[in-house]
Scaffold this motif. Structure first.
Motif: not given
Length: 357
Positions: A237-238, A259, A262, A264
Protein backbone atom coordinates in the motif's frame (compact mmCIF):
# COMPACT_ATOMS: atom_id res chain seq x y z
CA UNK A 1 -23.69 -4.48 56.27
CA UNK A 2 -21.24 -1.83 57.48
CA UNK A 3 -18.84 -0.54 54.87
CA UNK A 4 -15.19 -1.40 55.49
CA UNK A 5 -14.20 2.16 54.56
CA UNK A 6 -16.54 5.14 54.69
CA UNK A 7 -15.26 8.59 53.77
CA UNK A 8 -17.53 11.63 53.73
CA UNK A 9 -16.64 15.12 52.53
CA UNK A 10 -12.94 14.53 53.15
CA UNK A 11 -10.99 17.72 52.66
CA UNK A 12 -7.26 18.13 53.12
CA UNK A 13 -5.43 21.41 52.87
CA UNK A 14 -1.73 22.13 53.35
CA UNK A 15 -1.63 25.87 53.88
CA UNK A 16 -2.90 27.33 50.60
CA UNK A 17 -2.55 24.03 48.76
CA UNK A 18 -5.59 21.78 48.51
CA UNK A 19 -4.88 18.05 48.21
CA UNK A 20 -8.43 16.66 48.52
CA UNK A 21 -11.74 18.33 47.69
CA UNK A 22 -14.77 17.04 49.64
CA UNK A 23 -14.04 13.39 48.86
CA UNK A 24 -16.77 10.75 49.29
CA UNK A 25 -15.76 7.08 49.17
CA UNK A 26 -17.27 3.75 50.22
CA UNK A 27 -15.56 0.37 50.09
CA UNK A 28 -17.69 -2.72 50.71
CA UNK A 29 -16.42 -5.73 52.70
CA UNK A 30 -14.79 -8.55 50.78
CA UNK A 31 -14.11 -6.54 47.63
CA UNK A 32 -11.11 -5.16 45.78
CA UNK A 33 -11.49 -1.43 45.29
CA UNK A 34 -9.17 0.34 42.87
CA UNK A 35 -8.24 3.97 43.44
CA UNK A 36 -6.61 5.20 40.26
CA UNK A 37 -5.47 8.44 38.79
CA UNK A 38 -2.40 10.24 37.47
CA UNK A 39 0.54 10.96 39.73
CA UNK A 40 -0.28 13.79 42.10
CA UNK A 41 -4.04 13.18 41.97
CA UNK A 42 -4.32 12.77 45.76
CA UNK A 43 -4.25 8.98 46.06
CA UNK A 44 -1.46 8.85 48.63
CA UNK A 45 -3.02 11.63 50.70
CA UNK A 46 -6.29 9.67 50.82
CA UNK A 47 -4.61 6.44 51.93
CA UNK A 48 -2.45 8.13 54.56
CA UNK A 49 -5.61 9.62 56.03
CA UNK A 50 -7.16 6.16 56.31
CA UNK A 51 -4.25 4.88 58.39
CA UNK A 52 -3.95 8.06 60.48
CA UNK A 53 -0.55 9.04 59.15
CA UNK A 54 -2.10 12.43 58.42
CA UNK A 55 -5.28 14.04 59.71
CA UNK A 56 -8.05 15.52 57.55
CA UNK A 57 -8.73 19.24 57.53
CA UNK A 58 -12.44 18.44 57.58
CA UNK A 59 -14.82 15.58 56.86
CA UNK A 60 -15.22 12.16 58.46
CA UNK A 61 -13.33 8.91 57.97
CA UNK A 62 -14.31 5.49 59.32
CA UNK A 63 -12.23 2.36 58.79
CA UNK A 64 -13.56 -1.02 59.95
CA UNK A 65 -16.25 0.86 61.83
CA UNK A 66 -13.87 3.14 63.74
CA UNK A 67 -12.30 6.54 63.31
CA UNK A 68 -8.58 6.06 62.57
CA UNK A 69 -7.49 8.72 65.07
CA UNK A 70 -9.34 6.89 67.87
CA UNK A 71 -8.84 3.26 66.80
CA UNK A 72 -5.32 3.01 68.20
CA UNK A 73 -3.06 -0.03 67.90
CA UNK A 74 -6.00 -2.46 68.01
CA UNK A 75 -7.41 -1.03 64.77
CA UNK A 76 -4.02 -0.90 63.09
CA UNK A 77 -3.44 -4.60 63.76
CA UNK A 78 -6.50 -5.30 61.60
CA UNK A 79 -4.92 -3.48 58.65
CA UNK A 80 -2.08 -4.42 56.31
CA UNK A 81 -0.46 -1.32 54.82
CA UNK A 82 2.13 -0.77 52.13
CA UNK A 83 3.09 2.93 51.79
CA UNK A 84 3.82 4.50 48.45
CA UNK A 85 7.41 5.27 49.44
CA UNK A 86 8.68 2.20 51.24
CA UNK A 87 12.05 2.52 52.99
CA UNK A 88 13.46 -0.52 54.77
CA UNK A 89 16.92 -0.18 56.24
CA UNK A 90 18.90 -1.90 58.93
CA UNK A 91 21.37 -4.66 59.61
CA UNK A 92 18.76 -7.20 60.60
CA UNK A 93 17.79 -9.93 58.18
CA UNK A 94 14.42 -10.10 56.51
CA UNK A 95 13.50 -12.96 58.86
CA UNK A 96 14.25 -10.95 62.00
CA UNK A 97 12.47 -7.88 60.67
CA UNK A 98 9.35 -9.87 59.83
CA UNK A 99 9.49 -11.67 63.18
CA UNK A 100 9.35 -8.29 64.87
CA UNK A 101 6.43 -7.21 62.71
CA UNK A 102 4.66 -10.51 63.43
CA UNK A 103 4.89 -9.84 67.15
CA UNK A 104 3.61 -6.29 66.68
CA UNK A 105 0.76 -7.24 64.35
CA UNK A 106 -0.61 -10.28 66.17
CA UNK A 107 -0.86 -11.96 69.53
CA UNK A 108 2.09 -13.96 70.82
CA UNK A 109 0.20 -17.22 70.25
CA UNK A 110 -0.24 -16.53 66.54
CA UNK A 111 3.22 -15.19 65.69
CA UNK A 112 4.53 -18.64 64.68
CA UNK A 113 1.65 -19.05 62.23
CA UNK A 114 2.24 -15.55 60.87
CA UNK A 115 5.91 -16.34 60.27
CA UNK A 116 5.03 -19.55 58.44
CA UNK A 117 2.81 -17.50 56.16
CA UNK A 118 5.64 -14.98 55.72
CA UNK A 119 8.04 -17.74 54.61
CA UNK A 120 5.46 -19.08 52.15
CA UNK A 121 4.99 -15.60 50.70
CA UNK A 122 8.76 -15.12 50.45
CA UNK A 123 8.99 -18.33 48.41
CA UNK A 124 6.19 -17.14 46.11
CA UNK A 125 7.74 -13.72 45.59
CA UNK A 126 11.31 -14.99 45.33
CA UNK A 127 13.05 -13.01 48.07
CA UNK A 128 15.90 -14.22 50.29
CA UNK A 129 14.98 -13.38 53.88
CA UNK A 130 18.38 -14.45 55.23
CA UNK A 131 20.07 -11.38 53.75
CA UNK A 132 20.35 -8.09 55.68
CA UNK A 133 17.55 -5.78 54.62
CA UNK A 134 19.92 -2.94 53.77
CA UNK A 135 21.61 -5.10 51.11
CA UNK A 136 18.39 -5.86 49.25
CA UNK A 137 17.51 -4.21 45.95
CA UNK A 138 14.53 -1.86 45.69
CA UNK A 139 12.39 -4.64 44.22
CA UNK A 140 13.29 -7.10 46.99
CA UNK A 141 12.63 -4.50 49.68
CA UNK A 142 9.22 -3.98 48.09
CA UNK A 143 8.61 -7.73 48.36
CA UNK A 144 9.41 -7.61 52.09
CA UNK A 145 6.96 -4.72 52.42
CA UNK A 146 4.26 -6.78 50.73
CA UNK A 147 4.97 -9.76 52.98
CA UNK A 148 4.61 -7.71 56.17
CA UNK A 149 1.25 -6.41 54.94
CA UNK A 150 -0.19 -9.79 53.92
CA UNK A 151 1.34 -12.21 56.41
CA UNK A 152 -1.06 -11.66 59.33
CA UNK A 153 -4.10 -11.96 57.04
CA UNK A 154 -5.63 -8.61 58.03
CA UNK A 155 -9.27 -7.73 57.47
CA UNK A 156 -8.23 -4.77 55.32
CA UNK A 157 -5.26 -4.31 53.00
CA UNK A 158 -4.36 -0.74 51.99
CA UNK A 159 -1.79 -0.86 49.21
CA UNK A 160 -0.30 2.31 47.75
CA UNK A 161 1.43 1.67 44.39
CA UNK A 162 2.37 -1.82 45.64
CA UNK A 163 4.06 -3.12 42.47
CA UNK A 164 6.65 -0.33 42.29
CA UNK A 165 10.01 -1.87 41.44
CA UNK A 166 8.65 -5.39 40.81
CA UNK A 167 9.34 -7.31 37.63
CA UNK A 168 6.37 -8.54 35.52
CA UNK A 169 6.43 -12.13 36.86
CA UNK A 170 6.35 -10.93 40.47
CA UNK A 171 3.60 -8.45 39.59
CA UNK A 172 1.54 -11.38 38.31
CA UNK A 173 2.10 -13.28 41.58
CA UNK A 174 1.11 -10.20 43.56
CA UNK A 175 -2.16 -9.89 41.65
CA UNK A 176 -2.85 -13.55 42.45
CA UNK A 177 -2.29 -12.74 46.15
CA UNK A 178 -4.82 -9.91 45.92
CA UNK A 179 -7.44 -12.20 44.36
CA UNK A 180 -6.80 -14.84 47.04
CA UNK A 181 -7.24 -12.23 49.77
CA UNK A 182 -10.60 -11.23 48.30
CA UNK A 183 -11.69 -14.88 48.06
CA UNK A 184 -10.79 -15.28 51.75
CA UNK A 185 -13.13 -12.40 52.65
CA UNK A 186 -10.50 -9.70 53.09
CA UNK A 187 -11.05 -6.21 51.71
CA UNK A 188 -8.41 -4.62 49.50
CA UNK A 189 -7.99 -0.95 48.66
CA UNK A 190 -5.45 -0.77 45.84
CA UNK A 191 -4.01 2.51 44.63
CA UNK A 192 -2.28 2.49 41.27
CA UNK A 193 -1.52 4.48 38.16
CA UNK A 194 -1.19 1.23 36.16
CA UNK A 195 -4.55 0.56 34.57
CA UNK A 196 -3.91 -3.12 33.79
CA UNK A 197 -3.46 -3.93 37.51
CA UNK A 198 -6.89 -2.52 38.25
CA UNK A 199 -8.53 -4.20 35.28
CA UNK A 200 -7.33 -7.61 36.42
CA UNK A 201 -8.32 -7.39 40.08
CA UNK A 202 -10.76 -4.63 41.02
CA UNK A 203 -14.50 -5.08 41.58
CA UNK A 204 -15.07 -1.34 41.75
CA UNK A 205 -12.97 1.66 40.78
CA UNK A 206 -12.82 5.35 41.61
CA UNK A 207 -10.95 7.72 39.31
CA UNK A 208 -9.20 10.49 41.21
CA UNK A 209 -8.00 13.64 39.47
CA UNK A 210 -6.84 16.89 41.05
CA UNK A 211 -8.09 15.76 44.47
CA UNK A 212 -11.60 14.93 43.27
CA UNK A 213 -13.36 11.71 42.33
CA UNK A 214 -14.37 12.30 38.73
CA UNK A 215 -15.84 8.85 38.01
CA UNK A 216 -16.79 5.73 39.97
CA UNK A 217 -18.08 2.28 39.09
CA UNK A 218 -16.79 -0.96 37.58
CA UNK A 219 -13.91 -0.92 35.11
CA UNK A 220 -16.09 -1.68 32.08
CA UNK A 221 -18.58 1.10 32.77
CA UNK A 222 -15.80 3.67 33.17
CA UNK A 223 -14.46 2.92 29.67
CA UNK A 224 -10.89 3.38 30.89
CA UNK A 225 -9.71 0.62 28.59
CA UNK A 226 -11.40 2.12 25.55
CA UNK A 227 -8.45 4.34 24.56
CA UNK A 228 -5.62 2.58 22.75
CA UNK A 229 -2.52 3.55 20.85
CA UNK A 230 -1.90 1.50 17.72
CA UNK A 231 1.22 1.23 15.58
CA UNK A 232 1.08 -1.00 12.50
CA UNK A 233 3.22 -1.63 9.44
CA UNK A 234 1.41 -2.91 6.35
CA UNK A 235 2.74 -3.94 2.95
CA UNK A 236 1.39 -3.47 -0.56
CA UNK A 237 0.00 0.00 0.00
CA UNK A 238 1.04 3.63 -0.25
CA UNK A 239 0.55 6.44 2.22
CA UNK A 240 -2.31 8.14 0.37
CA UNK A 241 -4.34 4.95 -0.03
CA UNK A 242 -3.76 3.90 3.58
CA UNK A 243 -4.80 7.30 4.88
CA UNK A 244 -8.00 7.20 2.83
CA UNK A 245 -8.81 3.72 4.17
CA UNK A 246 -8.26 4.38 7.87
CA UNK A 247 -8.92 8.05 8.65
CA UNK A 248 -12.68 7.70 8.06
CA UNK A 249 -13.05 4.89 10.61
CA UNK A 250 -14.97 5.68 13.83
CA UNK A 251 -12.79 6.44 16.85
CA UNK A 252 -9.58 6.95 14.86
CA UNK A 253 -7.76 10.13 15.94
CA UNK A 254 -4.35 11.63 15.22
CA UNK A 255 -3.64 9.30 12.31
CA UNK A 256 -0.05 9.51 11.10
CA UNK A 257 0.94 7.65 7.91
CA UNK A 258 4.47 7.44 6.51
CA UNK A 259 6.04 5.40 3.74
CA UNK A 260 8.12 2.51 5.00
CA UNK A 261 10.04 0.39 2.52
CA UNK A 262 7.50 -1.39 0.30
CA UNK A 263 4.64 -0.46 2.59
CA UNK A 264 3.54 2.14 5.12
CA UNK A 265 3.76 2.75 8.85
CA UNK A 266 0.58 3.90 10.64
CA UNK A 267 0.23 5.24 14.16
CA UNK A 268 -3.04 6.39 15.65
CA UNK A 269 -5.15 6.59 18.79
CA UNK A 270 -8.43 4.70 18.84
CA UNK A 271 -11.20 5.57 21.27
CA UNK A 272 -14.08 3.14 21.60
CA UNK A 273 -14.56 -0.11 19.70
CA UNK A 274 -11.46 -1.41 17.93
CA UNK A 275 -13.38 -3.86 15.72
CA UNK A 276 -13.81 -1.50 12.71
CA UNK A 277 -10.07 -0.82 12.67
CA UNK A 278 -9.22 -4.53 12.87
CA UNK A 279 -11.58 -5.38 10.02
CA UNK A 280 -10.06 -2.66 7.83
CA UNK A 281 -6.60 -3.88 8.75
CA UNK A 282 -7.49 -7.41 7.66
CA UNK A 283 -7.66 -6.22 4.05
CA UNK A 284 -3.90 -5.60 4.08
CA UNK A 285 -0.67 -7.53 4.63
CA UNK A 286 0.14 -6.87 8.29
CA UNK A 287 3.89 -6.94 8.87
CA UNK A 288 3.97 -5.63 12.43
CA UNK A 289 1.35 -4.59 14.98
CA UNK A 290 1.55 -3.01 18.43
CA UNK A 291 -1.49 -2.11 20.54
CA UNK A 292 -0.92 -0.41 23.89
CA UNK A 293 -2.90 1.55 26.41
CA UNK A 294 -1.91 5.17 26.90
CA UNK A 295 -0.69 6.21 30.31
CA UNK A 296 -3.43 6.59 32.88
CA UNK A 297 -3.12 10.37 33.04
CA UNK A 298 -3.93 10.62 29.33
CA UNK A 299 -6.89 8.24 29.73
CA UNK A 300 -8.33 10.25 32.62
CA UNK A 301 -7.90 13.58 30.84
CA UNK A 302 -9.40 12.29 27.59
CA UNK A 303 -12.43 10.66 29.19
CA UNK A 304 -13.07 12.88 32.22
CA UNK A 305 -11.14 16.05 31.48
CA UNK A 306 -13.97 18.52 32.06
CA UNK A 307 -14.98 16.97 35.36
CA UNK A 308 -11.39 16.75 36.59
CA UNK A 309 -10.93 20.52 36.60
CA UNK A 310 -11.36 22.13 40.03
CA UNK A 311 -14.49 24.19 40.40
CA UNK A 312 -12.39 26.97 41.90
CA UNK A 313 -9.95 27.75 39.08
CA UNK A 314 -8.05 30.06 41.40
CA UNK A 315 -7.24 27.27 43.82
CA UNK A 316 -3.51 26.51 43.94
CA UNK A 317 -2.27 23.11 42.86
CA UNK A 318 -2.61 20.31 45.36
CA UNK A 319 0.37 18.73 47.15
CA UNK A 320 0.47 15.02 47.85
CA UNK A 321 3.62 15.47 49.88
CA UNK A 322 3.47 17.50 53.08
CA UNK A 323 6.79 17.43 54.92
CA UNK A 324 5.57 19.29 57.98
CA UNK A 325 2.60 16.98 58.37
CA UNK A 326 4.81 13.92 57.93
CA UNK A 327 7.22 15.12 60.59
CA UNK A 328 4.36 15.76 62.99
CA UNK A 329 2.86 12.32 62.43
CA UNK A 330 6.26 10.59 62.45
CA UNK A 331 6.70 11.85 65.98
CA UNK A 332 3.33 10.51 67.07
CA UNK A 333 3.73 8.19 69.90
CA UNK A 334 5.98 5.29 70.53
CA UNK A 335 3.09 3.82 72.52
CA UNK A 336 1.12 2.52 69.58
CA UNK A 337 0.07 5.99 68.46
CA UNK A 338 0.85 5.71 64.76
CA UNK A 339 1.86 3.62 61.77
CA UNK A 340 5.48 3.73 60.68
CA UNK A 341 5.20 5.70 57.45
CA UNK A 342 8.41 4.24 56.06
CA UNK A 343 7.58 0.55 56.61
CA UNK A 344 3.81 0.53 56.94
CA UNK A 345 4.07 -1.41 60.22
CA UNK A 346 2.27 -0.36 63.42
CA UNK A 347 4.38 1.67 65.85
CA UNK A 348 4.74 0.51 69.42
CA UNK A 349 7.30 1.02 72.15
CA UNK A 350 9.15 -1.97 70.66
CA UNK A 351 9.62 -0.24 67.30
CA UNK A 352 12.72 1.68 68.41
CA UNK A 353 14.36 -1.46 69.69
CA UNK A 354 13.44 -3.29 66.50
CA UNK A 355 15.60 -0.97 64.45
CA UNK A 356 18.73 -2.20 66.28
CA UNK A 357 18.23 -5.84 65.25
Amino acid sequence: MTDTIEVRALHKRYGRNIALHELDLRVHPGTVFGLIGPNGAGKTTTLRTLVDVIRPSSGTVRVLGEEPRHGGAALRRRIGYVPGELHLEGRSSGHRLLAFYAEVSGSAGSSASVLRTARDLADRLGVDLDRPVRTLSKGNKQKVGLIQAFMHRPELLILDEPTSGLDPLVQREFLAMVREARDAGQTVLLSSHVLSEIQQTADEVAVLSAGRIVAEGDVASLRLGSVRRVRVRIGGSDAAAARAAFEKLPGVEGLDVTDHGEGVQLSTTIEGAIDPFVKALAQHEVQDLTVEEPDLEESVLRLYGDRSRPADASAPPHADDAPRERRRRAGASATGGGIDEQTGAPRTRRSRRGRRH
